[in-house]
Write a protein that holds these residues in place. Structure first.
Motif, PDB file in Angstrom:
ATOM      1  N   THR A  32      48.315  38.478  38.030  1.00  0.00           N
ATOM      2  CA  THR A  32      47.297  39.306  38.661  1.00  0.00           C
ATOM      3  C   THR A  32      47.405  39.139  40.165  1.00  0.00           C
ATOM      4  N   PHE A  34      45.354  40.610  42.568  1.00  0.00           N
ATOM      5  CA  PHE A  34      44.035  40.454  43.175  1.00  0.00           C
ATOM      6  C   PHE A  34      43.006  40.067  42.128  1.00  0.00           C
ATOM      7  N   LYS A  35      42.010  39.335  42.565  1.00  0.00           N
ATOM      8  CA  LYS A  35      40.905  38.951  41.708  1.00  0.00           C
ATOM      9  C   LYS A  35      39.764  39.951  41.920  1.00  0.00           C
ATOM     10  N   PRO A  36      39.061  40.323  40.843  1.00  0.00           N
ATOM     11  CA  PRO A  36      37.935  41.247  40.997  1.00  0.00           C
ATOM     12  C   PRO A  36      36.940  40.727  42.023  1.00  0.00           C
ATOM     13  N   VAL A  37      36.191  41.629  42.619  1.00  0.00           N
ATOM     14  CA  VAL A  37      35.253  41.291  43.669  1.00  0.00           C
ATOM     15  C   VAL A  37      34.228  40.272  43.185  1.00  0.00           C
ATOM     16  N   THR A  38      34.101  39.175  43.922  1.00  0.00           N
ATOM     17  CA  THR A  38      33.091  38.158  43.622  1.00  0.00           C
ATOM     18  C   THR A  38      32.452  37.721  44.944  1.00  0.00           C
ATOM     19  N   LYS A 154      34.889  45.456  50.772  1.00  0.00           N
ATOM     20  CA  LYS A 154      36.021  46.321  50.417  1.00  0.00           C
ATOM     21  C   LYS A 154      37.326  45.545  50.199  1.00  0.00           C
ATOM     22  N   LEU A 156      39.697  42.375  48.344  1.00  0.00           N
ATOM     23  CA  LEU A 156      39.870  41.658  47.080  1.00  0.00           C
ATOM     24  C   LEU A 156      40.581  40.340  47.354  1.00  0.00           C
ATOM     25  N   GLU A 157      40.240  39.322  46.580  1.00  0.00           N
ATOM     26  CA  GLU A 157      40.862  38.016  46.784  1.00  0.00           C
ATOM     27  C   GLU A 157      42.303  38.022  46.298  1.00  0.00           C
ATOM     28  N   GLN A 158      43.218  37.542  47.166  1.00  0.00           N
ATOM     29  CA  GLN A 158      44.642  37.453  46.825  1.00  0.00           C
ATOM     30  C   GLN A 158      44.855  36.209  45.959  1.00  0.00           C
TER      31      GLN A 158
END
Length: 320
Positions: A32, A34-38, A154, A156-158
């Motif tokens: 994955t 990017f990780k979903p927005v948290t 806007k 996303l976590e890498q």
């Protein structure tokens, strides 16, 4: 056809059927990006007293190039793609942060050892974005808290790479206080003009001029010779008043740190050297802008005494 040949043909046929029925084009690996927005945990009470939280972001479309590799204190953190962010803690006093575009031909051993010191308030939350620099390089740009938090939803976590940054590393400290049980007594003071020390506007080890390098080594030898009389050494960087307060403070700290490194190379004990960056404070000449408001060359020459690094060796005596 004998029995042995019949058995052999049957085995070949079964093997062929098995191969034909196997799934094709299976991926060798999956991950994955990017990780979903948290929500980002920015609780300052959880940040160690000698560290600061830094959030690196890459604005979509801001940079024309591949993933940006980020190194903190020489260790790999992440490879940021458009719209990605990464959170880490860094040493507040001296967080060395280097960024470059991914390049299979790059000398990463050399890149990881580049100097780009950043200073943060201990326990603070900081936002840094990457913008185009000179010669196609990547440049760091700090964002104010309000602007950054408005932009964060806007991104996303890498998460597709593993950070190698040691979050438990013991951080160096900028020591500004001397031991309380003894009073420092200036022993010798050396003043170095930065035009003889550094390339103009620069501060790293690679920016030291040969004349400046020779002068610092000579001072180091003098301090080592006086070793029995010296309790500690203070290296103080100064700038002229041109430029912003923040830039001048950073530049003066980085120059003091570089001179400190040269003193250590010259034999002065690491633990005895403290540094301080005073930026444009304590000007020796304070009216250059008033006298040469429209003549930058003359103003730079007038400001020459202000651009300096002072090395002060201290002895001690018992407190009265």
């Amino acid at each position: 056809m004998n029995i042995r040949k019949i058995v052999l043909l049957a085995a070949v046929s079964i093997s062929a059927i098995g191969c034909t029925g196997a799934p094709k084009n299976l991926p060798l690996e999956r991950w994955t990006t990017f990780k979903p927005v948290t929500a980002i945990d920015t609780d300052t009470s959880k940040i160690p007293v000698d560290r600061a939280l830094v959030i690196f972001i890459r604005e979509p479309g801001q940079l024309a190039g591949p993933a940006v590799n980020v190194f903190v204190d020489g260790e790999y953190l992440t490879s940021l793609q458009d719209g990605g962010y990464k959170v880490t803690s860094v040493c507040a006093a001296y967080g060395n942060i280097v960024a470059n575009f991914t390049d299979p031909k790059a000398d990463y051993y050399k890149i990881r050892r580049q100097t780009n010191r950043q200073t943060f308030q201990p326990g603070s939350v900081n936002f840094i974005q990457f913008v185009p620099g000179s010669n196609g390089q990547v440049q760091l740009q700090r964002l104010d808290d309000q602007t950054a938090r408005a932009l964060m939803p806007k991104y996303l976590e890498q998460v597709n790479t593993v950070s190698r940054v040691d979050q438990k590393k013991v951080c160096p400290q900028v020591v500004k206080e001397v031991v309380k049980e003894r009073v420092p007594v200036p022993y010798k003071k050396y003043t170095l003009q930065t035009n003889a020390l550094f390339v103009f506007g620069k501060s790293g080890l690679n920016d030291i001029l040969q004349q400046g390098r020779d002068e610092v080594y000579a001072i180091a030898q003098d301090i080592v010779k006086d070793g029995d009389n010296i309790q500690h050494v203070m290296v103080v960087g100064y700038t002229d008043p041109e430029g912003s307060d923040e830039y001048n403070e950073q530049l003066s700290i980085h120059r003091a740190e570089t001179v400190r490194s040269l003193l250590i190379s010259g034999g002065v004990q690491n633990k005895t050297i403290n540094i301080e960056g005073r930026g444009e404070t304590d000007l020796l000449v304070s009216d250059c802008r008033a006298r040469f408001a429209k003549n930058k060359a003359a103003r730079d020459k007038c400001n020459l005494p202000n651009r300096r690094v002072e090395i002060i060796s201290y002895g001690v005596k018992p407190q009265q």
